[in-house]
Design a protein around this motif. Structure first.
Motif, PDB file in Angstrom:
ATOM      1  N   UNK A   1      31.938 -26.908 -14.020  1.00 23.71           N
ATOM      2  CA  UNK A   1      32.230 -28.221 -14.606  1.00 23.71           C
ATOM      3  C   UNK A   1      31.395 -28.512 -15.861  1.00 23.71           C
ATOM      4  N   UNK A   2      30.146 -28.041 -15.884  1.00 20.39           N
ATOM      5  CA  UNK A   2      29.303 -28.255 -17.067  1.00 20.39           C
ATOM      6  C   UNK A   2      29.796 -27.424 -18.249  1.00 20.39           C
ATOM      7  N   UNK A   3      30.227 -26.202 -17.954  1.00 26.79           N
ATOM      8  CA  UNK A   3      30.731 -25.335 -19.020  1.00 26.79           C
ATOM      9  C   UNK A   3      31.986 -25.945 -19.634  1.00 26.79           C
TER      10      UNK A   3
ATOM     11  N   UNK B   1      34.732 -21.702 -26.403  1.00 27.71           N
ATOM     12  CA  UNK B   1      35.269 -21.304 -25.106  1.00 27.71           C
ATOM     13  C   UNK B   1      34.225 -20.490 -24.337  1.00 27.71           C
ATOM     14  N   UNK B   2      34.086 -20.783 -23.038  1.00 23.84           N
ATOM     15  CA  UNK B   2      33.103 -20.045 -22.243  1.00 23.84           C
ATOM     16  C   UNK B   2      33.801 -19.242 -21.155  1.00 23.84           C
ATOM     17  N   UNK B   3      33.585 -17.934 -21.153  1.00 25.95           N
ATOM     18  CA  UNK B   3      34.139 -17.070 -20.112  1.00 25.95           C
ATOM     19  C   UNK B   3      33.057 -16.788 -19.085  1.00 25.95           C
ATOM     20  N   UNK B   4      33.384 -17.035 -17.822  1.00 25.82           N
ATOM     21  CA  UNK B   4      32.380 -16.921 -16.771  1.00 25.82           C
ATOM     22  C   UNK B   4      32.671 -15.734 -15.853  1.00 25.82           C
ATOM     23  N   UNK B   5      31.686 -14.863 -15.724  1.00 32.68           N
ATOM     24  CA  UNK B   5      31.767 -13.755 -14.767  1.00 32.68           C
ATOM     25  C   UNK B   5      30.708 -14.015 -13.716  1.00 32.68           C
TER      26      UNK B   5
ATOM     27  N   UNK C   1      30.981 -28.610 -21.997  1.00 30.97           N
ATOM     28  CA  UNK C   1      30.438 -28.001 -23.219  1.00 30.97           C
ATOM     29  C   UNK C   1      31.581 -27.566 -24.135  1.00 30.97           C
ATOM     30  N   UNK C   2      32.592 -26.954 -23.560  1.00 25.73           N
ATOM     31  CA  UNK C   2      33.744 -26.507 -24.337  1.00 25.73           C
ATOM     32  C   UNK C   2      34.464 -27.691 -24.974  1.00 25.73           C
ATOM     33  N   UNK C   3      34.598 -28.749 -24.198  1.00 24.57           N
ATOM     34  CA  UNK C   3      35.260 -29.951 -24.704  1.00 24.57           C
ATOM     35  C   UNK C   3      34.519 -30.511 -25.920  1.00 24.57           C
TER      36      UNK C   3
END
Ligand code: FE
Length: 345
Positions: A44-46, A56-60, A49-51
């Motif tokens: 939700x925080x990422x 764009x944040x890609x999460x692995x 941040x993107x907004x």
């Protein structure tokens, strides 16, 4: 570097062991995160941040050790910009493995207390957890407790539950004792402490609290957020009932303070988007982010003045050990050997 077939096979196996969308590129307006924290504790925080930034944040996500191995194997070809994991001991391992780079940010230096970040900017604490003593309220008087060191007293024979010495949290606790005490005293302590175990170490932190609640021991050592999870385990009333029987004792209040550790964040050596990576870390120490990030896992914020959750507030204030957490990693090997010699399984 030329990889042998054997090594390539090992690499593909490693990639399989981490749930990973593999097609990420190093696009300038994207950030790739390798996170040992579960998705719901950060996603939700990422998104926020993107907004705000259109980055764009890609999460692995994956297990800490598997992600670190993956960073090592991928080397400079890694698409990862950021590594998130728990325990300063693990962050130190990543630093030693050469997969991190140091960064400089006045925002971070101002927001995060110096003891909760690596002195050269290789990693930063994002949330804090304590590792206090938990006691069975019906059997133990808190007046009888004082320090970690005092748990070596023979009055605690057969009373203590703690997990195995191969767990990084215990290694970091012992490393902190090595900073504050003479080595031979810690060694003597560890032998007597192990002699007071109620049973051979088994299970995680929550299992120790549960065992004490069930009368298998009187005292457990565990990280605070596990207790928070038990208190809030609405779908598992047994955990809530166990938590109800236990209370926190903050050790070493007259001295150095209770041992604390962090969940932390670092920019990878391979980062293609260093500036954006720093932007994201700075976003994560803003007051609103800190509040949410800490509360999502029943942890303490690292930024001073950010409000604690109701649950944490109910456990009371305590004095925390302020030693620089980079010491925990530096003393890890010594701590592990000492615990071994003490017979801590
Ligand atoms: Fe944990």
């Amino acid at each position: 570097m030329i990889f042998s077939t054997k090594k390539l096979f090992a690499i593909s196996l490693l990639s399989l062991s981490v749930a990973a969308p593999t097609a990420y590129s190093a696009d300038a307006n994207e950030l790739n995160l390798y996170s040992a924290r579960k998705e719901q504790l950060i996603k939700p925080l990422l998104d926020q941040f993107t907004e705000q930034t259109k980055i764009k944040v890609n999460l692995v996500t994956g297990k800490a050790d598997a992600l670190l191995k993956r960073l090592e194997v991928e080397g400079k070809n890694s698409v990862a910009d950021i590594f998130i994991t728990t325990d300063a001991g693990r962050l130190h391992r990543a630093q030693q493995a050469g997969v991190l780079q140091s960064i400089q940010s006045d925002v971070l230096d101002k927001a995060i207390p110096a003891n909760l970040r690596e002195p050269n900017g290789f990693w930063y604490g994002l949330s804090q957890r304590a590792r206090p003593i938990f006691y069975a309220k019906d059997r133990i008087k808190p007046e009888d407790l004082s320090t970690y060191e005092a748990l070596a007293d023979e009055k605690w024979k057969g009373s203590i539950c703690v997990r195995s010495s191969n767990n990084i949290y215990n290694q970091s606790l012992v490393a902190s004792m090595l900073v504050h005490n003479k080595k031979e005293d810690v060694e003597k302590w560890a032998k007597a402490f192990v002699g007071n175990f109620a049973k051979p170490p088994k299970g995680g932190d929550r299992d120790q609290i549960k065992a004490a609640a069930a009368g298998q021991c009187d005292i457990a050592i565990a990280n605070t957020y596990y207790f928070g999870k038990m208190v809030h385990a609405k779908k598992d009333p047994k955990q809530q009932q166990a938590a109800e029987k236990m209370a926190i004792f903050w050790p070493n209040q007259a001295g150095r303070g209770t041992h604390v550790n962090i969940s932390g964040i670092a920019v990878t050596k391979a980062a293609k988007n260093k500036e954006n990576a720093i932007k994201l870390i700075e976003f994560l120490v803003k007051e609103d982010s800190q509040k949410w990030y800490a509360e999502s896992n029943h942890e303490y914020p690292v930024v001073a003045g950010v409000a604690w959750s109701e649950t944490l507030t109910s456990w009371g204030k305590f004095k925390a050990d302020t030693l620089n957490l980079s010491n925990l990693g530096k003393l890890n090997t010594e701590a592990v050997k000492l615990m071994d010699r003490a017979g801590w399984k």
